[in-house]
Design an enzyme around this catalytic site. Structure first.
Site, mmCIF file in Angstrom:
data_model
loop_
_atom_site.group_PDB
_atom_site.id
_atom_site.type_symbol
_atom_site.label_atom_id
_atom_site.label_comp_id
_atom_site.label_asym_id
_atom_site.label_seq_id
_atom_site.Cartn_x
_atom_site.Cartn_y
_atom_site.Cartn_z
ATOM 1 N N HIS A 123 -4.844 -0.010 -3.832
ATOM 2 C CA HIS A 123 -3.746 1.147 -4.370
ATOM 3 C C HIS A 123 -2.598 0.953 -3.479
ATOM 4 O O HIS A 123 -2.809 0.164 -2.407
ATOM 5 C CB HIS A 123 -4.079 2.395 -4.307
ATOM 6 C CG HIS A 123 -3.452 3.379 -5.261
ATOM 7 N ND1 HIS A 123 -2.503 4.205 -4.945
ATOM 8 C CD2 HIS A 123 -3.588 3.483 -6.535
ATOM 9 C CE1 HIS A 123 -1.893 4.978 -6.058
ATOM 10 N NE2 HIS A 123 -2.721 4.490 -7.100
ATOM 11 N N ASN A 166 -4.026 4.887 4.653
ATOM 12 C CA ASN A 166 -2.187 4.566 4.867
ATOM 13 C C ASN A 166 -1.954 3.621 6.023
ATOM 14 O O ASN A 166 -3.077 3.069 6.484
ATOM 15 C CB ASN A 166 -1.624 5.839 5.234
ATOM 16 C CG ASN A 166 -0.193 5.812 4.617
ATOM 17 O OD1 ASN A 166 0.345 4.894 4.169
ATOM 18 N ND2 ASN A 166 0.472 7.236 4.995
#
Length: 307
Positions: A254, A274
């Site tokens: 993603h 992240n």
């Protein structure tokens, strides 16, 4: 002296002392925060400006956390607390470039060929526990570089699933060398362009051979230093969280990297990696709502690499 006046005077002095102690405590907190995150400023004026932004953000965080249960999440002071919303977005959030349209799109026929099932996915997945997710990275001052880290993370973990070998790959390779696929180094870019670049070159270098420098530099890709390769890219159906669940159950990717999913107290969630270091979120990860109408666009323009 009038008793009432004396009482008011004592109250005023007590309030002033309390206010002074609070200011001292806030200043100590500011100094500790600067030390923890290695912050320094070029002038007293700049430090004062950043301190005022920090105080404003701290006040917002405290106000939010008083009603954190209603929001479903709490906030904390991290390394970005001296940045205003606008400058943070400009420095750290990618301006996505147009996505190439030549990816293979996930269809029911392709699901069969991949061996995926819509109905046979596990209730809980966390690829970190399987040892196929590399440590959280920090993109530093290369603000829009998240597309490179996301693409690299997807290739790292997909390769590890297929081969059993987990290797750190070079985000710098993507930042420096994928400009012909629409990416602009640390200014903007797309996971799509990064993955297409990797297909075209036959692979991506290891991080050891091509280390990160947090800025765009001259392309130094060397085919002898390739650490992993992919043969293609598949686009999930836009906005489909069921497709994303299948992709995570079998492979993963993603624009931030989805590494798992599950349910806690009847609330469905995604586990997302992240690239802002371990001080951000939950040691570099965030748990995002799942099956909440594609919240935050979690399944929008989702891609995964094919080994």
């Amino acid at each position: 002296m009038d008793g009432g006046f004396l009482l008011v005077l004592l109250f005023s002095l007590t309030a002033e002392i309390a206010c002074g102690e609070q200011k001292i405590e806030l200043w100590r907190e500011w100094e500790l925060w600067k030390m923890e995150h290695g912050k320094s400023y070029e002038s007293q004026k700049e430090e004062l400006e950043r301190h005022l932004v920090w105080l404003s953000n701290r006040e917002y965080i405290n106000a939010h956390n008083k009603n954190a249960e209603s929001f479903g999440f709490a906030l904390s002071v991290n390394q970005f607390a001296d940045r205003q919303d606008g400058e943070f977005a400009e420095q750290y959030l990618s301006q996505r470039t147009s996505e190439p349209s030549s990816h293979q799109v996930l269809t029911d026929e392709l699901l069969v060929s991949l061996g995926w099932s819509k109905d046979d996915n596990p209730e809980y997945v966390d690829w970190r526990q399987e040892g196929i997710v590399t440590p959280v990275k920090d993109q530093g001052q290369c603000g829009a570089g998240s597309y490179a880290f996301s693409a690299v993370g997807a290739i790292e973990s997909t390769t590890a699933i297929a081969t059993g070998q987990l290797r750190n790959l070079s985000a710098q390779n993507i930042i420096d060398c994928s400009t012909s696929f629409g990416n602009r180094g640390c200014q903007s870019g797309s996971v799509s362009g990064a993955l297409k670049y990797t297909v075209s070159t036959g692979g991506i270098d290891t991080e050891e051979a091509y280390p990160y420098v947090a800025r765009r530099a001259y392309c130094s890709f060397k085919s002898e230093s390739i650490g992993a390769s992919i043969s293609g890219v598949i686009s999930l159906r836009n906005g489909s969280e069921s497709d994303l669940r299948m992709a995570v159950a079998y492979k993963l990717n993603h624009s931030m990297l989805v590494v798992g999913y599950g349910t806690y107290n009847s609330v469905d969630y995604w586990i997302v990696k992240n690239s802002w270091g371990t001080n951000w979120g939950m040691k570099g990860y965030i748990y995002m709502s799942r099956n909440r109408y594609n919240q935050c666009g979690i399944a929008t323009a989702a891609l995964y690499p094919v080994i």
